[in-house]
Design an enzyme around this catalytic site. Structure first.
Site, PDB file in Angstrom:
ATOM      1  N   HIS A   1      16.002 -12.862  -6.621  1.00 49.80           N
ATOM      2  CA  HIS A   1      15.392 -11.768  -5.871  1.00 49.80           C
ATOM      3  C   HIS A   1      15.204 -10.555  -6.768  1.00 49.80           C
ATOM      4  CE1 HIS A   1      19.445 -10.150  -5.722  1.00 49.80           C
ATOM      5  NE2 HIS A   1      19.871 -11.201  -5.033  1.00 49.80           N
TER       6      HIS A   1
ATOM      7  N   LYS B   1      31.045  -9.817   1.500  1.00 54.29           N
ATOM      8  CA  LYS B   1      30.820 -10.747   2.599  1.00 54.29           C
ATOM      9  C   LYS B   1      31.890 -10.591   3.679  1.00 54.29           C
ATOM     10  CE  LYS B   1      27.255 -12.664   0.717  1.00 54.29           C
ATOM     11  NZ  LYS B   1      25.932 -12.489   1.313  1.00 54.29           N
TER      12      LYS B   1
ATOM     13  N   ARG C   1      31.109 -17.594   2.251  1.00 42.91           N
ATOM     14  CA  ARG C   1      29.786 -18.125   1.951  1.00 42.91           C
ATOM     15  C   ARG C   1      29.711 -19.599   2.339  1.00 42.91           C
ATOM     16  NH1 ARG C   1      26.416 -15.361  -1.716  1.00 42.91           N
ATOM     17  NH2 ARG C   1      27.374 -13.515  -2.667  1.00 42.91           N
TER      18      ARG C   1
ATOM     19  N   GLN D   1      35.501 -15.941 -13.009  1.00 41.20           N
ATOM     20  CA  GLN D   1      34.570 -15.050 -13.700  1.00 41.20           C
ATOM     21  C   GLN D   1      35.236 -14.393 -14.898  1.00 41.20           C
ATOM     22  OE1 GLN D   1      32.089 -11.012 -12.930  1.00 41.20           O
ATOM     23  NE2 GLN D   1      31.788 -12.560 -11.369  1.00 41.20           N
TER      24      GLN D   1
ATOM     25  N   LYS E   1      19.755  -0.127   0.159  1.00 39.23           N
ATOM     26  CA  LYS E   1      19.426  -1.045  -0.926  1.00 39.23           C
ATOM     27  C   LYS E   1      17.954  -1.456  -0.841  1.00 39.23           C
ATOM     28  CE  LYS E   1      21.819  -4.806  -3.288  1.00 39.23           C
ATOM     29  NZ  LYS E   1      22.917  -5.797  -3.168  1.00 39.23           N
TER      30      LYS E   1
ATOM     31  N   LYS F   1      14.760  -5.349   0.231  1.00 37.38           N
ATOM     32  CA  LYS F   1      14.994  -6.022   1.508  1.00 37.38           C
ATOM     33  C   LYS F   1      13.855  -5.687   2.466  1.00 37.38           C
ATOM     34  CE  LYS F   1      19.312  -7.578   0.787  1.00 37.38           C
ATOM     35  NZ  LYS F   1      19.716  -8.985   0.891  1.00 37.38           N
TER      36      LYS F   1
END
Length: 307
Positions: free
Chosen positions: A45, A82, A86, A173, A229, A232
């Site tokens: 995106h 979140k 997920r 990570q 943001k 969107k």
């Protein structure tokens, strides 16, 4: 003007482990840096595009880029921001997504010729990793109390649903950064501001295990003048894949940005010379519509091609 200033004047830099050190690094010898992207979807995106423009700028300045496509971390799922876990992806979905993401990355980042970016998959070092060995070597360096205090896990904790699976994401990570420093001499990670705690975990792991100082830097979130943001729409994200967001809709999104946001977007997202953009600072009224047309054209050209 140094390389650091050339990045900073575009408005990219938000926070860093040690800004003066990173400034010295970028203005000194050419460094190796990395950006991580989890293939949780079969497209990218506009937020990814923003990060990839910085990769391209640093490449153009002679620095060496690594794009890490997280085939392993996508199977876990980043809990950042979140309220629910997920949706877990299958191996087949991740393999498909990885190929689509890699193909898109190659459109925006130089991967051949002089100073090409390297595209890696963290599944290459996680697939044969023993759980017990990983926890003994890596897990021992993480304090759970500190982890739970980070912004990453707060939202999940507030909703009473943090799983052990998600708790391990930070370790993975962090280990990515450790691996990339060991194998490629990569000593700078950059990414979105929502990844700050994960990035700090990587620098801390490197310090504890190797006694070295690695650096992390986040890029500015792409927000409009109301603090919301960008990228969107009512129907969802603005995708780079023409099958998800058509070139027409992509163009129209940027053609209709707010007056207060258009010049910031031109500065951050396009490759127009800053001298040309600076001349637009005094534009107002109908001239801002011209600026929006320039923004929409430049971005649509970059993403979908001139035709």
């Amino acid at each position: 003007m140094g390389d650091f200033e050339k990045i900073a004047e575009r408005g990219y830099i938000y926070q860093a482990t040690d800004l003066e050190k990173i400034k010295s690094m970028l203005n000194g010898e050419k460094i190796t840096f990395y950006l991580g992207i989890d293939p949780t979807a079969d497209s990218l995106h506009i937020g990814h595009f923003f990060a990839l423009t910085m990769v391209r700028r640093l490449q153009q300045l002679g620095h060496h880029a690594i794009i890490l496509v997280g085939g392993a971390t996508a199977l876990i799922g980043d809990p950042t921001g979140k309220s629910d876990m997920r949706k877990m992806l299958t191996d087949e979905q991740v393999v498909h997504n990885k190929e689509e993401v890699k193909n898109l990355v190659k459109k925006f980042v130089k991967t051949d010729g002089e100073n090409p970016a390297i595209i890696l998959d963290n599944n290459d070092w996680f697939k044969d990793e023993s759980y017990i060995d990983f926890m003994r070597r890596i897990g021992v360096h993480f304090n759970v109390n500190k982890m739970l205090a980070t912004q990453i896990y707060n939202k999940r904790l507030e909703n009473g649903g943090l799983t052990f699976l998600e708790l391990g994401y930070m370790l993975m990570q962090a280990y990515d950064f450790y691996e990339l420093l060991q194998d490629f001499g990569c000593n700078l990670q950059f990414g979105g501001d929502d990844q700050w705690s994960n990035m700090l975990a990587g620098t801390e792991l490197i310090r504890r295990k190797l006694g070295k100082d690695a650096s992390a830097m986040t890029i500015t979130l792409l927000l409009n003048s109301e603090g919301k943001k960008m990228g969107k729409t009512q129907s969802g994200a603005v995708w780079l894949d023409p099958n998800k967001t058509s070139p027409f809709d992509f163009y129209q999104y940027w053609r209709n940005v707010g007056d207060a946001d258009v010049l910031k977007c031109i500065r951050m997202l396009t490759f127009l010379p800053l001298e040309e953009i600076d001349k637009m600072d005094t534009w107002e009224g109908a001239q801002l519509n011209t600026a929006k047309e320039i923004l929409a054209y430049e971005l649509t050209n970059l993403v979908h091609g001139e035709e």
